[in-house]
Design a protein around this motif. Sequence first.
Motif, mmCIF file in Angstrom:
data_model
loop_
_atom_site.group_PDB
_atom_site.id
_atom_site.type_symbol
_atom_site.label_atom_id
_atom_site.label_comp_id
_atom_site.label_asym_id
_atom_site.label_seq_id
_atom_site.Cartn_x
_atom_site.Cartn_y
_atom_site.Cartn_z
ATOM 1 N N ALA A 1 0.828 -1.208 0.000
ATOM 2 C CA ALA A 1 0.000 0.000 0.000
ATOM 3 C C ALA A 1 0.860 1.254 0.000
ATOM 4 C CB ALA A 1 -0.934 -0.004 1.214
ATOM 5 N N GLY A 2 2.006 1.196 0.667
ATOM 6 C CA GLY A 2 2.854 2.380 0.793
ATOM 7 C C GLY A 2 3.756 2.642 -0.393
ATOM 8 N N TRP A 3 4.102 1.619 -1.182
ATOM 9 C CA TRP A 3 5.147 1.855 -2.185
ATOM 10 C C TRP A 3 4.805 1.432 -3.607
ATOM 11 C CZ3 TRP A 3 9.746 -2.191 -1.833
ATOM 12 C CH2 TRP A 3 9.238 -3.470 -1.996
ATOM 13 N N VAL A 4 3.774 0.612 -3.803
ATOM 14 C CA VAL A 4 3.579 0.017 -5.125
ATOM 15 C C VAL A 4 3.347 1.065 -6.205
ATOM 16 C CG1 VAL A 4 1.077 -0.346 -4.794
ATOM 17 C CG2 VAL A 4 2.345 -1.774 -6.409
ATOM 18 N N ASP A 5 2.597 2.130 -5.896
ATOM 19 C CA ASP A 5 2.333 3.153 -6.911
ATOM 20 C C ASP A 5 3.563 4.025 -7.157
ATOM 21 O OD1 ASP A 5 -0.340 2.423 -7.441
ATOM 22 O OD2 ASP A 5 -1.024 3.471 -5.647
ATOM 23 N N ARG A 6 4.443 4.126 -6.181
ATOM 24 C CA ARG A 6 5.624 4.960 -6.337
ATOM 25 C C ARG A 6 6.715 4.263 -7.147
ATOM 26 N NH1 ARG A 6 4.984 6.359 -0.759
ATOM 27 N NH2 ARG A 6 6.858 5.190 -0.204
ATOM 28 N N ILE A 7 6.951 2.995 -6.876
ATOM 29 C CA ILE A 7 8.063 2.316 -7.555
ATOM 30 C C ILE A 7 7.625 1.617 -8.828
ATOM 31 C CG2 ILE A 7 9.192 1.975 -5.333
ATOM 32 C CD1 ILE A 7 8.585 -1.014 -5.637
ATOM 33 N N GLY A 8 6.317 1.457 -9.015
ATOM 34 C CA GLY A 8 5.810 0.781 -10.205
ATOM 35 C C GLY A 8 5.368 -0.639 -9.903
ATOM 36 N N LYS A 9 4.259 -1.032 -10.511
ATOM 37 C CA LYS A 9 3.676 -2.341 -10.210
ATOM 38 C C LYS A 9 4.575 -3.489 -10.655
ATOM 39 C CE LYS A 9 -0.078 0.431 -10.012
ATOM 40 N NZ LYS A 9 0.005 1.896 -10.145
ATOM 41 N N GLN A 10 5.081 -3.410 -11.898
ATOM 42 C CA GLN A 10 5.931 -4.504 -12.374
ATOM 43 C C GLN A 10 7.188 -4.648 -11.529
ATOM 44 O OE1 GLN A 10 4.254 -2.284 -14.485
ATOM 45 N NE2 GLN A 10 4.472 -2.980 -16.601
ATOM 46 N N ARG A 11 7.775 -3.518 -11.149
ATOM 47 C CA ARG A 11 8.981 -3.586 -10.325
ATOM 48 C C ARG A 11 8.688 -4.203 -8.972
ATOM 49 N NH1 ARG A 11 12.254 1.863 -9.938
ATOM 50 N NH2 ARG A 11 12.459 1.344 -12.160
ATOM 51 N N ALA A 12 7.550 -3.841 -8.381
ATOM 52 C CA ALA A 12 7.182 -4.415 -7.080
ATOM 53 C C ALA A 12 6.984 -5.922 -7.183
ATOM 54 C CB ALA A 12 5.909 -3.743 -6.553
ATOM 55 N N LEU B 1 8.878 -11.544 -6.326
ATOM 56 C CA LEU B 1 9.234 -12.857 -6.867
ATOM 57 C C LEU B 1 10.711 -13.174 -6.648
ATOM 58 C CD1 LEU B 1 7.220 -12.816 -10.231
ATOM 59 C CD2 LEU B 1 6.818 -14.316 -8.275
ATOM 60 N N THR B 2 11.572 -12.177 -6.852
ATOM 61 C CA THR B 2 13.002 -12.403 -6.644
ATOM 62 C C THR B 2 13.303 -12.722 -5.185
ATOM 63 O OG1 THR B 2 13.513 -10.872 -8.467
ATOM 64 C CG2 THR B 2 15.298 -11.395 -6.928
ATOM 65 N N ALA B 3 12.663 -11.986 -4.281
ATOM 66 C CA ALA B 3 12.849 -12.258 -2.848
ATOM 67 C C ALA B 3 12.367 -13.662 -2.502
ATOM 68 C CB ALA B 3 12.110 -11.212 -2.019
ATOM 69 N N ASN B 4 11.245 -14.076 -3.094
ATOM 70 C CA ASN B 4 10.729 -15.422 -2.834
ATOM 71 C C ASN B 4 11.692 -16.492 -3.339
ATOM 72 O OD1 ASN B 4 8.394 -17.761 -3.318
ATOM 73 N ND2 ASN B 4 7.894 -16.308 -1.696
ATOM 74 N N CYS B 5 12.325 -16.236 -4.484
ATOM 75 C CA CYS B 5 13.351 -17.158 -4.999
ATOM 76 C C CYS B 5 14.509 -17.289 -4.013
ATOM 77 C CB CYS B 5 13.886 -16.654 -6.337
ATOM 78 S SG CYS B 5 12.772 -16.835 -7.730
ATOM 79 N N LEU B 6 14.991 -16.148 -3.512
ATOM 80 C CA LEU B 6 16.134 -16.160 -2.602
ATOM 81 C C LEU B 6 15.792 -16.874 -1.294
ATOM 82 C CD1 LEU B 6 17.452 -12.525 -3.188
ATOM 83 C CD2 LEU B 6 18.410 -14.668 -4.070
ATOM 84 N N VAL B 7 14.564 -16.652 -0.810
ATOM 85 C CA VAL B 7 14.145 -17.319 0.421
ATOM 86 C C VAL B 7 14.039 -18.829 0.198
ATOM 87 C CG1 VAL B 7 12.313 -17.520 2.143
ATOM 88 C CG2 VAL B 7 12.944 -15.274 1.266
ATOM 89 N N SER B 8 13.535 -19.230 -0.962
ATOM 90 C CA SER B 8 13.436 -20.666 -1.272
ATOM 91 C C SER B 8 14.814 -21.321 -1.256
ATOM 92 C CB SER B 8 12.773 -20.865 -2.646
ATOM 93 O OG SER B 8 11.445 -20.378 -2.636
ATOM 94 N N LEU B 9 15.824 -20.598 -1.728
ATOM 95 C CA LEU B 9 17.188 -21.107 -1.689
ATOM 96 C C LEU B 9 17.744 -21.170 -0.269
ATOM 97 C CD1 LEU B 9 18.770 -19.301 -4.773
ATOM 98 C CD2 LEU B 9 18.388 -21.758 -4.525
ATOM 99 N N VAL C 1 1.423 -10.853 -4.786
ATOM 100 C CA VAL C 1 -0.013 -10.976 -5.065
ATOM 101 C C VAL C 1 -0.685 -9.606 -5.108
ATOM 102 C CG1 VAL C 1 -2.204 -11.861 -4.209
ATOM 103 C CG2 VAL C 1 -0.168 -13.271 -4.062
ATOM 104 N N VAL C 2 -0.461 -8.797 -4.083
ATOM 105 C CA VAL C 2 -1.164 -7.523 -3.988
ATOM 106 C C VAL C 2 -0.675 -6.545 -5.056
ATOM 107 C CG1 VAL C 2 -1.742 -5.601 -2.458
ATOM 108 C CG2 VAL C 2 -1.554 -7.911 -1.529
ATOM 109 N N SER C 3 0.610 -6.607 -5.406
ATOM 110 C CA SER C 3 1.132 -5.727 -6.451
ATOM 111 C C SER C 3 0.594 -6.079 -7.825
ATOM 112 C CB SER C 3 2.663 -5.787 -6.475
ATOM 113 O OG SER C 3 3.223 -5.337 -5.260
ATOM 114 N N SER C 4 0.218 -7.337 -8.018
ATOM 115 C CA SER C 4 -0.291 -7.761 -9.331
ATOM 116 C C SER C 4 -1.741 -7.337 -9.552
ATOM 117 C CB SER C 4 -0.173 -9.279 -9.476
ATOM 118 O OG SER C 4 -1.085 -9.950 -8.613
ATOM 119 N N MET C 5 -2.472 -7.054 -8.478
ATOM 120 C CA MET C 5 -3.901 -6.746 -8.615
ATOM 121 C C MET C 5 -4.186 -5.552 -9.519
ATOM 122 S SD MET C 5 -5.390 -7.531 -4.825
ATOM 123 C CE MET C 5 -5.334 -9.192 -4.159
ATOM 124 N N PRO C 6 -3.510 -4.399 -9.318
ATOM 125 C CA PRO C 6 -3.823 -3.271 -10.206
ATOM 126 C C PRO C 6 -3.516 -3.559 -11.667
ATOM 127 C CG PRO C 6 -1.939 -2.771 -8.770
ATOM 128 C CD PRO C 6 -2.566 -4.025 -8.260
#
Length: 413
Positions: free
Chosen positions: A281-292, A297-305, A332-337
Motif C-alpha cells: 500500500a505504501g510503495w507500489v504506486d511509487r516504484i511501479g507495479k511490475q517492479r514491485a 518474486l526475486t525475494a521469494n526465490c532467494l528465500v526458497s534457496l 499478489v497484492v502488487s499484481s492486482m492493479p
Amino acid sequence: MSHSPFDPVSASSITARRPVSLAGQVTLFGLSRFVFNISLRMVYPFLAFFARGLGVDLYAISSVITYRSLGGILTPFITPIADRYGRKTGMLLGVGLFVLGSLAILIWPVYPVFVLTLCLHSLGVFIFAPSIQAYISDHVPYFQRGRVLALVEISWAASFFAGIPLVGLLFETYGWFAVFPILAVLSIIVFVVVLSVVPADAPDGARGQAASLLDGARQIVASKAAVAALLMGLLYNIANDVFGVVFGVWLEDSFGLKIAALGAASAVIGIAELGGESLTAGWVDRIGKQRAIFIGLTANCLVSLALPFLGRSLPGALVGLFLFYISYEITVVSSMPIVTEIVPGARATMLGLNVAALSAGRGVGAFLSARLFTSFGIWANLLAALLFDVLAIAALSQIRMDAHGQQTGEKPV
C-alpha cells in the motif's frame, strides 16, 4: 494538481439519493471482506473441531476444502455479470450467495449442508471481490490504484488477527455452530448497506461489448499481456502452495514441537501478510507495479534457496517462513492493479479468470506438495517453488505497462 484516490465519486456517476465518498465505499468494502474472509480462513485452524461437531472423520472434513476451491473455477462464468449489468449487481450477487449459504446451515446443521454453506460462501466471495476491484478500478486512476486495492486487501490479514481468535472464543463457549448466525446477520447487513450506499452503475460502451464470458475471453486472449498476467498468477500460486501445504508437517518432523511450532508459524504468517499488504500500500504506486512484483518474486526465490539452511533451527525456520510469505503477499497484492487494467473493456471478466488461475495454481501446488515432500524432502518443495517463481518472472517480462496503465508493445484492448 494532484488528486487523492479518495476524492468523492463524480456526481454524474451517482444515482443514489445520498452520495457517499469513495473513501467511505472503500471502507465498506474492506469491512465486508473482513466478515467474508473469516469464513474462508476459519476452516484451517478448526478443521478437527468441525469434524467432531459434525460427527465426521478428518478425511471428510478436509474434503470440504477441495469442494470449496471449485468455486474458483466457476467464477469466470459468473463475473461477466458485473461487466454486463454493472459492478453493484456483481457485488449484490456475491453477497446474496453468502447470505444464502449462511441461512442454509441455520435451517439444517448437518455435514452435507455444511459443505454447501462453505461452497456458497466461497463462490460469493469469489464474485464479490472481483466486482469491488473492478468498481474501484473504474473510479481510481491506475497510478494511484495499487494503494487503494492494497488497503482493501488488509482485511485478509485482519480477519486472521482479529476474526479467528473471536471465532475460537465462540467455538469454545458455544460450540461449532455459533459463528454461523453471526455471519448470517452480518452478511444481511452488508447486503442492505451495499444496496443503499453503492451507486448503481451502467456499463459503458467498451464494457457493453464484453457482455458474456466468450466476448470477454476473446478480448483477453487477444492481449499477450493479459495472458501473461494470468499465467504469472497461476505460476506464483503453484510456487506458494507447493511449499505452503507442507510447511506444518516439515516443522513437526524437524523439531517435534507440533503445537508450539505450528502456533508460532500461524502468527508469523499473519504478521507477514499484514506486513506485505502494508508495504505494498505504501510503495507500489511509487516504484511501479511490475517492479514491485519483480522484487516480490526475486525475494521469494532467494528465500526458497535459503530456507533449507535457515530451517536447521526453529527460529531460523520461522524467520524463513516470514520472509517467504511476506514476499508472496507483496507479489499478489502488487499484481492486482495490473490485472484490473490490462483489459478495461472486460475488467470483471479478467478478474474472474484471474481468480480461476489462482485457484488452479493452488490445486496444482497442493497436488505436487505432498508427493515431493514424501519422496524427497522439503528441499524438493523449495526447489520446485524456485522453479515456478522463475517461470513467473518470465511471464512478468511479457507485461509492459506504463505508469498510467497504457500497454507498450501492443495495442490496448
